[in-house]
Every structure is written in structure tokens, then in C-alpha cells.
Design a protein around this motif. Sequence first.
Motif, PDB file in Angstrom:
ATOM      1  N   SER A 238     -31.891  18.784  16.200  1.00 45.69           N
ATOM      2  CA  SER A 238     -33.059  19.538  15.738  1.00 45.69           C
ATOM      3  C   SER A 238     -34.224  18.680  15.263  1.00 45.69           C
ATOM      4  O   SER A 238     -35.324  19.197  15.022  1.00 45.69           O
ATOM      5  N   THR A 239     -34.028  17.378  15.114  1.00 45.49           N
ATOM      6  CA  THR A 239     -35.094  16.490  14.653  1.00 45.49           C
ATOM      7  C   THR A 239     -35.860  15.932  15.843  1.00 45.49           C
ATOM      8  O   THR A 239     -35.283  15.225  16.672  1.00 45.49           O
ATOM      9  N   PRO A 240     -37.150  16.216  15.954  1.00 48.52           N
ATOM     10  CA  PRO A 240     -37.915  15.750  17.121  1.00 48.52           C
ATOM     11  C   PRO A 240     -37.803  14.248  17.357  1.00 48.52           C
ATOM     12  O   PRO A 240     -37.669  13.794  18.495  1.00 48.52           O
ATOM     13  N   GLU A 241     -37.847  13.471  16.274  1.00 49.44           N
ATOM     14  CA  GLU A 241     -37.856  12.006  16.401  1.00 49.44           C
ATOM     15  C   GLU A 241     -36.522  11.439  16.876  1.00 49.44           C
ATOM     16  O   GLU A 241     -36.417  10.242  17.183  1.00 49.44           O
ATOM     17  N   ALA A 242     -35.483  12.278  16.945  1.00 51.07           N
ATOM     18  CA  ALA A 242     -34.157  11.795  17.354  1.00 51.07           C
ATOM     19  C   ALA A 242     -34.027  11.614  18.856  1.00 51.07           C
ATOM     20  O   ALA A 242     -33.105  10.938  19.329  1.00 51.07           O
ATOM     21  N   ALA A 243     -34.929  12.197  19.629  1.00 49.47           N
ATOM     22  CA  ALA A 243     -34.847  12.100  21.088  1.00 49.47           C
ATOM     23  C   ALA A 243     -34.896  10.636  21.517  1.00 49.47           C
ATOM     24  O   ALA A 243     -35.730   9.855  21.057  1.00 49.47           O
ATOM     25  N   GLY A 244     -33.955  10.258  22.382  1.00 50.23           N
ATOM     26  CA  GLY A 244     -33.915   8.901  22.894  1.00 50.23           C
ATOM     27  C   GLY A 244     -33.280   7.890  21.963  1.00 50.23           C
ATOM     28  O   GLY A 244     -33.421   6.688  22.175  1.00 50.23           O
ATOM     29  N   GLN A 245     -32.544   8.360  20.954  1.00 53.02           N
ATOM     30  CA  GLN A 245     -31.998   7.462  19.942  1.00 53.02           C
ATOM     31  C   GLN A 245     -30.473   7.536  19.877  1.00 53.02           C
ATOM     32  O   GLN A 245     -29.862   8.546  20.207  1.00 53.02           O
ATOM     33  N   ARG A 246     -29.882   6.439  19.396  1.00 51.35           N
ATOM     34  CA  ARG A 246     -28.460   6.385  19.054  1.00 51.35           C
ATOM     35  C   ARG A 246     -28.350   6.350  17.533  1.00 51.35           C
ATOM     36  O   ARG A 246     -29.203   5.766  16.852  1.00 51.35           O
ATOM     37  N   PHE A 247     -27.261   6.929  16.999  1.00 48.32           N
ATOM     38  CA  PHE A 247     -27.063   6.935  15.550  1.00 48.32           C
ATOM     39  C   PHE A 247     -25.606   6.614  15.227  1.00 48.32           C
ATOM     40  O   PHE A 247     -24.696   7.332  15.658  1.00 48.32           O
ATOM     41  N   ILE A 248     -25.393   5.546  14.462  1.00 46.54           N
ATOM     42  CA  ILE A 248     -24.054   5.224  13.982  1.00 46.54           C
ATOM     43  C   ILE A 248     -23.694   6.201  12.864  1.00 46.54           C
ATOM     44  O   ILE A 248     -24.481   6.431  11.947  1.00 46.54           O
ATOM     45  N   ALA A 249     -22.493   6.765  12.951  1.00 46.33           N
ATOM     46  CA  ALA A 249     -21.992   7.677  11.910  1.00 46.33           C
ATOM     47  C   ALA A 249     -20.943   6.933  11.095  1.00 46.33           C
ATOM     48  O   ALA A 249     -19.827   6.697  11.569  1.00 46.33           O
ATOM     49  N   SER A 250     -21.305   6.558   9.876  1.00 47.14           N
ATOM     50  CA  SER A 250     -20.381   5.820   9.012  1.00 47.14           C
ATOM     51  C   SER A 250     -20.774   6.015   7.560  1.00 47.14           C
ATOM     52  O   SER A 250     -21.964   6.065   7.237  1.00 47.14           O
ATOM     53  N   THR A 251     -19.779   6.120   6.687  1.00 46.94           N
ATOM     54  CA  THR A 251     -20.072   6.065   5.265  1.00 46.94           C
ATOM     55  C   THR A 251     -20.486   4.649   4.909  1.00 46.94           C
ATOM     56  O   THR A 251     -20.446   3.738   5.740  1.00 46.94           O
ATOM     57  N   ASP A 252     -20.869   4.444   3.665  1.00 44.49           N
ATOM     58  CA  ASP A 252     -21.261   3.117   3.217  1.00 44.49           C
ATOM     59  C   ASP A 252     -20.032   2.216   3.058  1.00 44.49           C
ATOM     60  O   ASP A 252     -18.983   2.656   2.584  1.00 44.49           O
ATOM     61  N   GLY A 253     -20.167   0.971   3.454  1.00 45.30           N
ATOM     62  CA  GLY A 253     -19.128  -0.015   3.190  1.00 45.30           C
ATOM     63  C   GLY A 253     -17.939   0.062   4.122  1.00 45.30           C
ATOM     64  O   GLY A 253     -17.963   0.713   5.166  1.00 45.30           O
ATOM     65  N   MET A 254     -16.870  -0.615   3.712  1.00 47.27           N
ATOM     66  CA  MET A 254     -15.647  -0.689   4.504  1.00 47.27           C
ATOM     67  C   MET A 254     -14.450  -0.566   3.571  1.00 47.27           C
ATOM     68  O   MET A 254     -14.569  -0.722   2.351  1.00 47.27           O
TER      69      MET A 254
END
Length: 342
Positions: A238-254
Motif C-alpha cells: 500500500s505504500t507508493p514508495e515501496a514499488a521496485g524495492q526489497r525489504f529485509i524483515a528482521s527484528t533488531d539484533g541477533m
Amino acid sequence: MADKVLVTGGTGFLGMQMLLQLLNKGYDVRTTVRSLKSKDKVINTLRKNGVTNFEQLSFIEADLSKDDNWTEAMVDRDYVLSVASPVFFEIPKDEAEVIRPAVEGILRILKTASRTKVKRVVMTSNFGAVGFTNQDWHSVTTEKDWTDENAKGLSAYEKSKLLAEKAAWRFIETEGKGLEFATINPVAIFGPSLDSHVSGSFDLLKGVASGSMKVIPNIQLNVVDVRDVVDLHIRAMSTPEAAGQRFIASTDGMISMPEIAELLRRERPQLAATLSKRVMPNWMLKTASYVNATAKEGQFMAEINRNVSNAKAREILGWKPIGTKEEAVLAAVDSLIEYNLI
């Protein structure tokens, strides 16, 4: 009028959570299932988790390996969330048997979406397509990185996700005809499950919590809550600026596997009796990797740089994790207990 969304693979661990959040947000949702016999199970699971209005939910039978019904599935949809992956009940001996269906599946979805004038497709890719061959622990892994498809030790599954995402981007660049596209690349997905169908990542927790892992390797992990993965898909949709982008899904840290064991010993004391107290030294894992396939896979995982950034999702999508890495682990273990999986 509500936006119309197609979710592929609504019976899966991630797909079911996707249906739940979309329906709660008021979207008109259609989902593909390999068999309509699954329909009642999906509805019952959603009902148990608070969904009361099913007028916004519909089902269609479709398989990633076949053309049947994909046009009908997308013909009136604004968005497609491509969550489903090809299913294998046995590990194929030839990696091509894993890779080919993954590549053909996403291309089938993109070609149909382009033809039916879908606005945007968001693909569930994998961190295995991003950072599995970055071994420089002084660097930070971001969405600009790509895993080396020729790396020794890369599993057929991870390679299939990598090559499927690459094929998807090539299609968008050469044949997309204006179709918008984005990917979500999750690390190990934990958090709560809506039923007994859990993520493959849960096998790590099963091994630690059940005691079947007698000696725990000192391997660092990045984790994410399944609800965050869903949230990221919806925001990328739903975010216009997201088109053409990759997004890593991760919480903070390890968090390391020994730290997970200690967390469970402290916060879920009913499991303490089965938890191993033995940690495998790094040198032992490396030595074993020369002669043992499981240890070889573990050594490959141990060398992956786990300094992973989620800044892009925060900045472009306005996202922030629902909780900590520890909370994601505990929620997953609670589901394993609830559904008698450990």
C-alpha cells in the motif's frame, strides 16, 4: 470500496496470518488453495482467532505448477501477495527439481498479474536471497546485497528462493509493462501460529526445546515475528514508495542458539528438564563439517554475517517490530507447546 487482494497459499503458516490481518483491516480478500477441501479448515482457524465477517473472504483452487484458474484468481484484484511456495513432501535428489518450480511459479504469477492489470505484486522472498554468502562480520547486510548462487553449502531451498527472486526482477524489468513489484525477505520466521501448521524455522526451536539436539551449536540467528512479516507485506503493498524495492524483515539484533536455550530455561521452566546444557565449541563444529552433512550445513550457517539492517523498512514503510527477538522466540515455543509439537 475496499481494495481487493489475492493471497496465494492461504492455508500456510504465513498465509493464514496474512488472511487474518487483511480481513481485520477491511480488505476484500481472495486466497488460492491447492484444494477447496481446505476451505473449512481455514475458516474455522480464522474464526477461532476472532474473525466474524467472512463476506470479504473467497477461495479459488490454484496450483503454482499449473496455469489453471490463475486468470480467474486475479482478474478483479488490485494487489497480489505472492506467499505460496512449491511444496515437496520429500527432498529431491536434484536441486533443479526445487529450483524450476519456484522460478516457474513466480513467473506464472507475474505474467498473469500483468495480463489482468493487477497494480502491484508483493513477493515473499527470503533472507537466503540477500545475505547468505556475506561472511564479513565487520559489514552490515542490507537489501543491496545478493547471495552468491554458486556458493558451496547453499541449500537447494535457499537457492530456489534466490533464483526465483532474480527471475522475478528480470521479468519486471523486461516484460512487466508497468506492473509494480516489491519483495519481502524474511529471516527465520517465529512468533505465534494460528494452528498446528508452523514455519520450517520452528524445527530449530523443536530441536532445542525437545532435547533432541543433545549438543547445541553456537550459531547466531536473525529472527522475525510472523505478524511483522505480514505487516511488512501490507505496507509494501500500500505504500507508493515501496514499488521496485526489497525489504529485509528482521527484528533488531541477533540471538544465538545457546542464548535461546537459556531463554527457555529461564522463561519456560517446564521445558528445563529436556534442554541440553552442552554447547558445541566452534572448532568442533568446523571439524565435524568435513565429514558430516548436518554439521556442514551448520558451519555454513555459522559463518553468515548476522549484522543485518532493517533500516530500509523503518524509513520507507514506517515499520517497527512488534516486539523483541526474545518475544518472537517465546511466542513460537508457546505455539509448539499449545499444538503438542514438542
